[in-house]
Design an enzyme around this catalytic site. Structure first.
Site, PDB file in Angstrom:
ATOM      1  N   GLU A  26      12.714 -23.103  11.272  1.00  0.00           N
ATOM      2  CA  GLU A  26      12.001 -22.101  10.391  1.00  0.00           C
ATOM      3  C   GLU A  26      11.437 -20.650  11.101  1.00  0.00           C
ATOM      4  O   GLU A  26      11.242 -20.961  12.367  1.00  0.00           O
ATOM      5  CB  GLU A  26      10.977 -22.577   9.782  1.00  0.00           C
ATOM      6  CG  GLU A  26      10.176 -21.595   8.443  1.00  0.00           C
ATOM      7  CD  GLU A  26       9.055 -22.458   7.791  1.00  0.00           C
ATOM      8  OE1 GLU A  26       8.913 -23.639   8.057  1.00  0.00           O
ATOM      9  OE2 GLU A  26       8.979 -21.777   6.719  1.00  0.00           O
ATOM     10  N   ASN A 172      12.476 -23.699  -2.051  1.00  0.00           N
ATOM     11  CA  ASN A 172      11.877 -24.736  -1.469  1.00  0.00           C
ATOM     12  C   ASN A 172      10.466 -24.942  -1.670  1.00  0.00           C
ATOM     13  O   ASN A 172       9.887 -23.823  -1.919  1.00  0.00           O
ATOM     14  CB  ASN A 172      11.635 -24.207   0.283  1.00  0.00           C
ATOM     15  CG  ASN A 172      10.961 -25.021   1.222  1.00  0.00           C
ATOM     16  OD1 ASN A 172      11.267 -25.921   1.701  1.00  0.00           O
ATOM     17  ND2 ASN A 172       9.592 -24.473   1.249  1.00  0.00           N
ATOM     18  N   GLU A 173       9.880 -26.139  -1.849  1.00  0.00           N
ATOM     19  CA  GLU A 173       8.609 -26.657  -2.164  1.00  0.00           C
ATOM     20  C   GLU A 173       8.078 -25.553  -3.380  1.00  0.00           C
ATOM     21  O   GLU A 173       7.233 -24.763  -3.390  1.00  0.00           O
ATOM     22  CB  GLU A 173       7.649 -26.325  -1.254  1.00  0.00           C
ATOM     23  CG  GLU A 173       7.897 -27.464   0.051  1.00  0.00           C
ATOM     24  CD  GLU A 173       6.944 -27.946   1.014  1.00  0.00           C
ATOM     25  OE1 GLU A 173       5.720 -26.993   1.007  1.00  0.00           O
ATOM     26  OE2 GLU A 173       7.162 -28.784   1.901  1.00  0.00           O
ATOM     27  N   TYR A 245       5.338 -35.776   4.896  1.00  0.00           N
ATOM     28  CA  TYR A 245       5.094 -35.714   6.454  1.00  0.00           C
ATOM     29  C   TYR A 245       4.192 -36.589   6.714  1.00  0.00           C
ATOM     30  O   TYR A 245       3.405 -36.958   5.724  1.00  0.00           O
ATOM     31  CB  TYR A 245       4.417 -34.260   6.693  1.00  0.00           C
ATOM     32  CG  TYR A 245       5.482 -33.074   7.003  1.00  0.00           C
ATOM     33  CD1 TYR A 245       6.077 -33.022   8.138  1.00  0.00           C
ATOM     34  CD2 TYR A 245       5.663 -32.311   5.625  1.00  0.00           C
ATOM     35  CE1 TYR A 245       6.796 -31.616   8.210  1.00  0.00           C
ATOM     36  CE2 TYR A 245       6.474 -31.316   5.674  1.00  0.00           C
ATOM     37  CZ  TYR A 245       7.116 -31.091   7.169  1.00  0.00           C
ATOM     38  OH  TYR A 245       7.830 -29.926   7.282  1.00  0.00           O
ATOM     39  N   GLU A 301      12.522 -32.162   5.012  1.00  0.00           N
ATOM     40  CA  GLU A 301      11.360 -32.154   5.729  1.00  0.00           C
ATOM     41  C   GLU A 301      10.725 -33.483   5.951  1.00  0.00           C
ATOM     42  O   GLU A 301      10.283 -34.011   4.942  1.00  0.00           O
ATOM     43  CB  GLU A 301      10.503 -30.974   5.345  1.00  0.00           C
ATOM     44  CG  GLU A 301      11.007 -29.627   5.321  1.00  0.00           C
ATOM     45  CD  GLU A 301      10.246 -28.528   4.852  1.00  0.00           C
ATOM     46  OE1 GLU A 301       8.875 -28.750   5.358  1.00  0.00           O
ATOM     47  OE2 GLU A 301      10.494 -27.528   4.375  1.00  0.00           O
ATOM     48  N   GLN A 350       9.995 -29.984  13.298  1.00  0.00           N
ATOM     49  CA  GLN A 350      11.282 -28.748  13.321  1.00  0.00           C
ATOM     50  C   GLN A 350      11.999 -28.826  14.511  1.00  0.00           C
ATOM     51  O   GLN A 350      11.222 -29.381  15.492  1.00  0.00           O
ATOM     52  CB  GLN A 350      10.544 -27.370  13.162  1.00  0.00           C
ATOM     53  CG  GLN A 350      10.173 -27.306  11.752  1.00  0.00           C
ATOM     54  CD  GLN A 350       9.879 -25.921  11.036  1.00  0.00           C
ATOM     55  OE1 GLN A 350      10.190 -24.850  11.935  1.00  0.00           O
ATOM     56  NE2 GLN A 350       9.136 -25.700  10.069  1.00  0.00           N
TER      57      GLN A 350
HETATM   58  O1  AHR Z   1       7.328 -27.428   7.993  1.00  0.00           O
HETATM   59  C1  AHR Z   1       6.293 -26.592   7.841  1.00  0.00           C
HETATM   60  C2  AHR Z   1       6.366 -26.296   6.304  1.00  0.00           C
HETATM   61  O2  AHR Z   1       5.693 -27.630   5.815  1.00  0.00           O
HETATM   62  C3  AHR Z   1       7.383 -25.699   5.632  1.00  0.00           C
HETATM   63  O3  AHR Z   1       7.415 -24.486   5.878  1.00  0.00           O
HETATM   64  C4  AHR Z   1       7.005 -26.156   4.047  1.00  0.00           C
HETATM   65  O4  AHR Z   1       8.164 -26.308   3.422  1.00  0.00           O
HETATM   66  C5  AHR Z   1       6.327 -27.507   4.366  1.00  0.00           C
HETATM   67  O5  AHR Z   1       5.174 -27.432   3.693  1.00  0.00           O
END
Ligand code: AHR
Length: 499
Positions: A26, A172-173, A245, A301, A350
């Protein structure tokens, strides 16, 4: 007590799509700028601005796809800002990530050149939050059309042939940074955007709708019901994403990447293992609406998310990686492999200098370090496009903070050359574990066995000690007929390859 793993080598299952080992880059912190991209006038060796040593390291783990330009940045990104002469490109503020000035030096041509250098598929995330269907439609046409004004403009900008980009994210999101939409609202937008995200000759698209945040199963239910098909039943998407995450602590007070104690290790394993229930839950909903499995679950992600390293920009998400993250990566990849009927793409967040990166680069400098997570991806290479084999395990279940996770997690696959690879991790930070493997239907000959482990749980790779944690041959593998026994050190990941 040894852990018994029985691998049914004569019962190959679905293909483990190599795209579940994908990556994500990103415009965030030093992932693109001063990470992958050093620019064409940099003293750091590069090919057309892309850092040569980093490209080589990513090629070594054969990254299959790379998602770009975000993340949250994607729904604030207008692709026209990134084409044409670099000196004329607008300078924007990257409002999501540190408020820094975005030069747009890296745009569509540069990114797709990187993918060509890497030999990987690009995965472009379109702007739904602040864009228009027309803008996304034109980006697809600019990349993929063989004729017309946009193809001519592309040629004038230096690329005559269409890139034929297959993978496109429709936002995205969008439940958060991508527009704060409800699932119902997004489903309507998804249908509208997908309609205009067209296939061009020789370039059929895989459209990936924005999926849920972690265990938000309602989001998946609504999008599968209202967004995944058009009014006449035609498919609007070929994939639906999921983001999860591993965040120890809370979003407001995250734990540091290091130091941590045994309890801190277990917290990460337990939170990481939540991915299993999350994937299982979304998969069950998708199975209901899409029993043939046409729509892939795309975990685009995932990874660990800690407090940033002291003294670094909080908006840059720069963190170290320890052997704990390597085990987390193995545990997570095993989950994806075990659900590979539905999980056909995934992207570690990432690639460099951000979150669970496979590489770190020195700020403004030439040194590069590969993290233990990079090594784990190397161990998993034989699984790429191999057939999953059933693994029966009697591993103990460990408990921590009201959550459970397996003491040992294993996956196995059968490659086209008839070799079998078993990847196994010991999630216990304190105890080694004896493993016995039974490979039914064959007399195993060990071709290779490697392990990643460290006597220090917080061990990491630094610019001064770049290979402090890496893989080494796994000693002590004993073969007795169909049985193989080996001892795995505490907190370790191993790959055993049988010819
Ligand atoms: O990876 C960092 C961020 O995490 C991304 O930009 C977003 O999609 C997520 O919240």
């Amino acid at each position: 007590m040894p852990t018994h793993l029985t691998i049914h080598t004569a019962e190959p299952g679905p293909v483990i799509d190599r795209h579940i080992f994908g990556h994500f880059a990103e415009h965030l912190g030093r992932c693109i700028y001063d990470g992958l991209w050093v620019g064409e006038s940099s003293p750091v060796p590069h090919v057309r601005g892309w850092r040569r040593d980093l490209v080589a390291a990513l090629k070594q783990i054969q990254i299959p796809n790379l998602r770009w330009p975000g993340g949250c940045y994607a729904d604030d990104y207008h692709w026209r800002d990134g084409i044409g002469p670099r000196e004329k490109r607008p300078r924007r503020i990257n409002a999501h990530w540190g408020g820094v000035v975005e030069s747009n030096a890296v745009g569509t041509h540069e990114f797709l050149d990187l993918c060509e250098q890497l030999g990987c598929e690009p995965y472009l995330a379109g702007n739904v939050g602040s864009g228009t269907p027309r803008e996304l439609r034109e980006w697809v046409e600019y990349c993929n059309a063989t004729a017309g004004s946009l193809a001519e403009e592309r040629a004038a900008n230096g690329h005559r042939d269409p890139w034929k980009v297959r993978l496109w994210g429709i936002g995205n999101e969008n439940w958060g940074c991508g527009g704060n939409m409800t699932a119902e609202q997004y489903s309507a937008e998804l249908r509208r955007y997908s309609t205009y995200t067209r296939d061009f000759p020789g370039a059929p698209l895989m459209r990936v709708g924005c999926g849920a945040n972690g265990d938000d199963f309602r989001w998946t239910d609504v999008v599968m019901r209202d967004g995944a098909k058009g009014p006449f039943g035609g498919p609007m998407i070929q994939g639906l994403s999921l983001h999860y995450y591993t965040v120890p602590g809370s979003w407001a007070r995250k734990h540091p990447a290091s130091p941590f104690d045994a309890a801190g290790w277990k917290t990460v394993m337990a939170l990481g293992w939540k991915m299993e229930a999350i994937v299982r839950g979304h998969r069950a909903i998708m199975d209901r609406y899409d029993p043939s499995g046409a729509i892939a679950l795309v975990v685009d992600e995932w990874g660990s998310w800690y407090e940033v390293e002291p003294g670094t920009n909080p908006g840059f998400l720069y963190q170290q990686q320890t052997v704990r993250d390597a085990v987390l990566a193995a545990l997570t990849l095993n989950i994806f492999i075990n659900h590979c009927e539905r999980v056909r793409i995934a992207n570690l967040a990432q690639t460099v200098n951000v979150l669970q990166a496979v590489a770190l680069t020195e700020e403004g400098g030439g040194r590069l370090v590969l993290t233990p997570t990079w090594d784990v991806l190397g161990l998993y290479l034989p699984h790429y496009d191999a057939k999953r084999l059933p693994v029966h395990s009697d591993a103990a279940t460990l408990q921590h903070d009201g959550l459970s996770y397996p003491a040992v997690s294993a996956t196995a696959s059968l490659a086209a050359d008839n070799s079998v690879t078993v990847t196994v991790c010991n999630t216990d930070p304190a105890a080694s574990v004896e493993i016995t493997l039974a490979l039914t239907g064959r007399t195993p000959a060990v071709a290779d066995a490697r392990v990643l482990a460290s006597s220090l749980l917080t061990a990491c790779n630094t610019f001064d000690q770049p290979r402090a944690v890496t893989t080494r041959p796994l000693d002590g593998v004993r073969v007795n007929g169909q049985r193989v026994s080996v001892t795995l050190p505490p907190g370790s990941v191993a790959a055993l390859h049988f010819a």
